[in-house]
Design an enzyme around this catalytic site. Structure first.
Site, PDB file in Angstrom:
ATOM      1  N   ASP A 187       0.898  -1.146   0.000  1.00 17.17           N
ATOM      2  CA  ASP A 187       0.000   0.000   0.000  1.00 17.17           C
ATOM      3  C   ASP A 187       0.936   1.195   0.000  1.00 17.17           C
ATOM      4  O   ASP A 187       1.564   1.490   1.016  1.00 17.17           O
ATOM      5  CB  ASP A 187      -0.879   0.001   1.258  1.00 17.17           C
ATOM      6  CG  ASP A 187      -1.901   1.123   1.201  1.00 17.17           C
ATOM      7  OD1 ASP A 187      -1.491   2.276   0.984  1.00 17.17           O
ATOM      8  OD2 ASP A 187      -3.107   0.856   1.358  1.00 17.17           O
ATOM      9  N   HIS A 188       1.065   1.843  -1.147  1.00 18.64           N
ATOM     10  CA  HIS A 188       2.170   2.804  -1.257  1.00 18.64           C
ATOM     11  C   HIS A 188       2.000   4.000  -0.310  1.00 18.64           C
ATOM     12  O   HIS A 188       2.957   4.704  -0.031  1.00 18.64           O
ATOM     13  CB  HIS A 188       2.408   3.233  -2.706  1.00 18.64           C
ATOM     14  CG  HIS A 188       1.443   4.253  -3.225  1.00 18.64           C
ATOM     15  ND1 HIS A 188       0.191   3.933  -3.658  1.00 18.64           N
ATOM     16  CD2 HIS A 188       1.553   5.584  -3.394  1.00 18.64           C
ATOM     17  CE1 HIS A 188      -0.416   5.027  -4.058  1.00 18.64           C
ATOM     18  NE2 HIS A 188       0.378   6.055  -3.912  1.00 18.64           N
ATOM     19  N   HIS A 200      -5.841   2.816   1.028  1.00 20.26           N
ATOM     20  CA  HIS A 200      -4.968   3.923   1.447  1.00 20.26           C
ATOM     21  C   HIS A 200      -5.568   4.738   2.593  1.00 20.26           C
ATOM     22  O   HIS A 200      -4.917   5.007   3.594  1.00 20.26           O
ATOM     23  CB  HIS A 200      -4.706   4.888   0.284  1.00 20.26           C
ATOM     24  CG  HIS A 200      -4.149   4.233  -0.941  1.00 20.26           C
ATOM     25  ND1 HIS A 200      -3.238   3.217  -0.884  1.00 20.26           N
ATOM     26  CD2 HIS A 200      -4.368   4.463  -2.267  1.00 20.26           C
ATOM     27  CE1 HIS A 200      -2.917   2.852  -2.118  1.00 20.26           C
ATOM     28  NE2 HIS A 200      -3.597   3.582  -2.976  1.00 20.26           N
TER      29      HIS A 200
HETATM   30  C1  BG6 Z   1      -3.394   4.718  -6.599  1.00 22.66           C
HETATM   31  C2  BG6 Z   1      -4.743   4.802  -7.247  1.00 22.66           C
HETATM   32  O1  BG6 Z   1      -3.342   3.642  -5.705  1.00 22.66           O
HETATM   33  O2  BG6 Z   1      -3.133   5.921  -5.885  1.00 22.66           O
HETATM   34  C3  BG6 Z   1      -4.820   6.006  -8.162  1.00 22.66           C
HETATM   35  O3  BG6 Z   1      -4.999   3.626  -7.989  1.00 22.66           O
HETATM   36  C4  BG6 Z   1      -4.433   7.261  -7.423  1.00 22.66           C
HETATM   37  O4  BG6 Z   1      -6.127   6.131  -8.711  1.00 22.66           O
HETATM   38  C5  BG6 Z   1      -3.112   7.073  -6.699  1.00 22.66           C
HETATM   39  O5  BG6 Z   1      -4.341   8.319  -8.357  1.00 22.66           O
HETATM   40  C6  BG6 Z   1      -2.813   8.253  -5.815  1.00 22.66           C
HETATM   41  O6  BG6 Z   1      -1.541   8.130  -5.279  1.00 22.66           O
HETATM   42  P1  BG6 Z   1      -0.721   9.405  -4.806  1.00 22.66           P
HETATM   43  O7  BG6 Z   1       0.529   8.830  -4.239  1.00 22.66           O
HETATM   44  O8  BG6 Z   1      -0.497  10.248  -6.018  1.00 22.66           O
HETATM   45  O9  BG6 Z   1      -1.571  10.108  -3.806  1.00 22.66           O
END
Ligand code: BG6
Length: 510
Positions: A199-200, A262
């Site tokens: 989960d980044h 997230h």
């Molecule tokens: C991803 C989603 O996990 O996270 C995308 O699939 C989204 O739809 C993205 O745009 C957002 O990530 P960050 O790091 O730019 O907030």
């Protein structure tokens, strides 16, 4: 193939943490994530000498390509997508020697024999010691197949020395049943300690700082509860639309794409009790315990607790943008949510009766992720003059962009009369530390190689996230009502305002 002794990165390596030698095998190597995130992150880690010289990457995808063609593509990717927009030729030369490619189908057993042979060869020639990270970044419909094939090819459990881990990219399932199924398939082949569900958001520096902020400071914990907190708002807004991912997005929607994973991860870090240690399981035990306390949303009360929306044409950051239904690969009558707001309660002593309002959406006025802890107002109105509006104190933790923490307080305006103005006490990451935070994928890939799964989702958490949102997803799926619209470039549909205003509160304007 060069021997490890030819590898210039071997010399003078000084690691802050010591990562074992290993090979990362990327399934879905011709995909977007490999180009945009994975290979640039592995390159940066190499450049910073956080990975050992005995390191290799195998790209695995369907398109036929030679090792050299894949290397060239990855070099272009690093130039295009890395912060520096260039490669350091000396680092690249050595990094590139460790990049390989295997063409094949995820469901073709022979491809795994080829990977296995290549892995053994790399172990011998580059000293990667039998350590492997398999990274699943194919279409999610292939994850279970890939896992089974890895098991059948005896690649899932290390034979002899070395370790084997598997990273599973999101989306982790499409609903509770499919997430459980995927977890079950993974558990047939891998031990839970081998499975890293990414989960980044957990790799973001400021998300990691939530724990430091709460548990390395003595002053916040005593007020971090229902006695002092009126409510919590978590906002995750994006200015972008679906960016060419309409095909996937139209089957997902924001509740699946952002909130159940997230946003819930961030929520759990705010709601959790202090862990007994920083070990992966101690931290994840507290996070799941908090999420287990989330009050179930009864199916006949979904409208009181959740709102969905879909963007119509509008303007974002001054530019006209099309409506969601006009995006490529989106159905003309799509009912997919591009915005959602959810109200949650935690049935536990810390948070009983403190609502958490969560919202996320695409094509909103700007990109912001923030957590706002709104405290109860001062108990007594001492400053009674008509001009005085007593506002609540708000602690805002800005996850991105302009990472930082702000506390809103009342201060006396200088002068003979007592007037109060609401001002911010500010901490800004950029100004205070003057260094760029590392990319989330760098941190997460390194952690996996180091064997630290603290910042990865445990099995129970992936299932709990789905469990919480299932009544909402079911109600929306069965709804005969047209999805509410919001103009692109606004803060969501009017229904979202009503959700919070019914409780006598309002959304912050980040
Ligand atoms: C991803 C989603 O996990 O996270 C995308 O699939 C989204 O739809 C993205 O745009 C957002 O990530 P960050 O790091 O730019 O907030």
């Amino acid at each position: 193939m060069p021997s490890t002794l030819d590898n210039p990165l071997r010399e003078g390596v000084r690691l802050e943490k010591t990562a074992d030698p290993c090979t990362v095998i990327i399934f879905g190597a011709s995909g977007d994530l490999t180009k945009r995130k994975l290979v640039p992150a592995l390159y940066r880690l190499t450049q910073q000498r956080l990975l050992p010289a005995e390191f290799a990457i195998i790209g695995f995808a369907r398109s036929p390509m030679s090792h050299d063609e894949f290397r060239d593509k990855m070099k272009d990717a690093i130039v295009t997508y890395s912060e520096a927009k260039q490669v350091d030729e000396q680092v690249w030369e050595s990094f590139a020697k460790g990049i390989f490619y295997v063409a094949g189908d995820v469901n073709n057993a022979e491809a795994y024999q080829e990977i296995s042979k290549l892995l053994n060869q790399i172990d011998r020639e580059r000293g990667t010691a039998g350590n492997r990270v398999f990274y699943l970044s194919t279409s999610p419909s292939l994850y279970a197949e890939a896992i089974q094939q890895l098991g059948a090819a005896r690649l899932a459990k290390p034979e002899g020395k070395g370790w084997t881990r598997i990273i599973i990219e999101k989306p982790f399932g499409h609903d509770l049943a499919s997430a459980k199924e995927l977890n079950t398939e993974a558990a047939k082949v891998f031990d839970e300690e081998q499975v890293y569900r990414i989960d980044h958001y957990l790799g973001k520096e400021t998300v990691q700082n939530l724990m430091v902020f709460r548990f390395a400071n003595g002053i916040f914990e005593p007020i971090w509860n229902r006695r002092y907190v009126d409510h919590v708002q978590i906002t995750n807004s994006e200015a972008i639309g679906v960016e060419g991912r309409g095909g996937y997005y139209d089957t997902a929607g924001v509740l699946r794409d952002m909130i159940q994973n997230h946003v819930f991860q961030v929520t759990s870090l705010i709601a959790m009790e202090p862990p007994i240690s920083l070990s992966a399981n101690a931290v994840r035990d507290e996070k799941i315990k908090a999420m287990q306390a989330v009050r179930a949303i009864p199916s006949d009360q979904v409208n009181e607790c959740a709102v969905r929306g879909q963007y119509a044409a509008g303007a974002v950051e001054g530019k006209p943008v099309p409506g969601y239904r006009d995006e490529k690969d989106v159905k003309a009558n799509s009912q997919t949510d591009t915005f959602a707001a959810v109200k949650l309660y935690f049935d536990n002593w810390r948070w009983a009766d403190v609502p958490f309002y969560l919202r996320s959406g695409k094509r909103m006025p700007k990109r912001v992720t923030e957590i706002a802890i709104q405290f109860r107002k001062a108990p007594l109105q001492l400053f009674k003059s008509a001009e005085q509006v007593i506002e609540p104190n708000v602690l805002v933790i800005r996850v991105q962009p302009d990472e930082g923490i702000t506390l809103r307080i009342g201060a006396k305006v200088p002068g003979q009369v007592t007037r109060i103005r609401w001002v911010n006490m500010d901490f800004r990451y950029g100004a205070s530390f003057g260094v760029q935070s590392p990319e989330a994928y760098e941190r997460l890939l390194l952690d996996c190689i180091l064997g630290d799964s603290t910042l990865y989702a445990r099995r129970d958490m992936t299932e709990r996230g789905w469990e919480i949102v299932m009544p909402i997803l079911d109600a929306w799926q069965n709804s005969k009502e047209e999805i509410p619209k919001y103009e692109a470039g606004t803060w969501g549909p009017a229904e979202a305002d009503e959700l919070i205003e019914r409780d006598g509160r309002e959304w912050r304007r980040p």
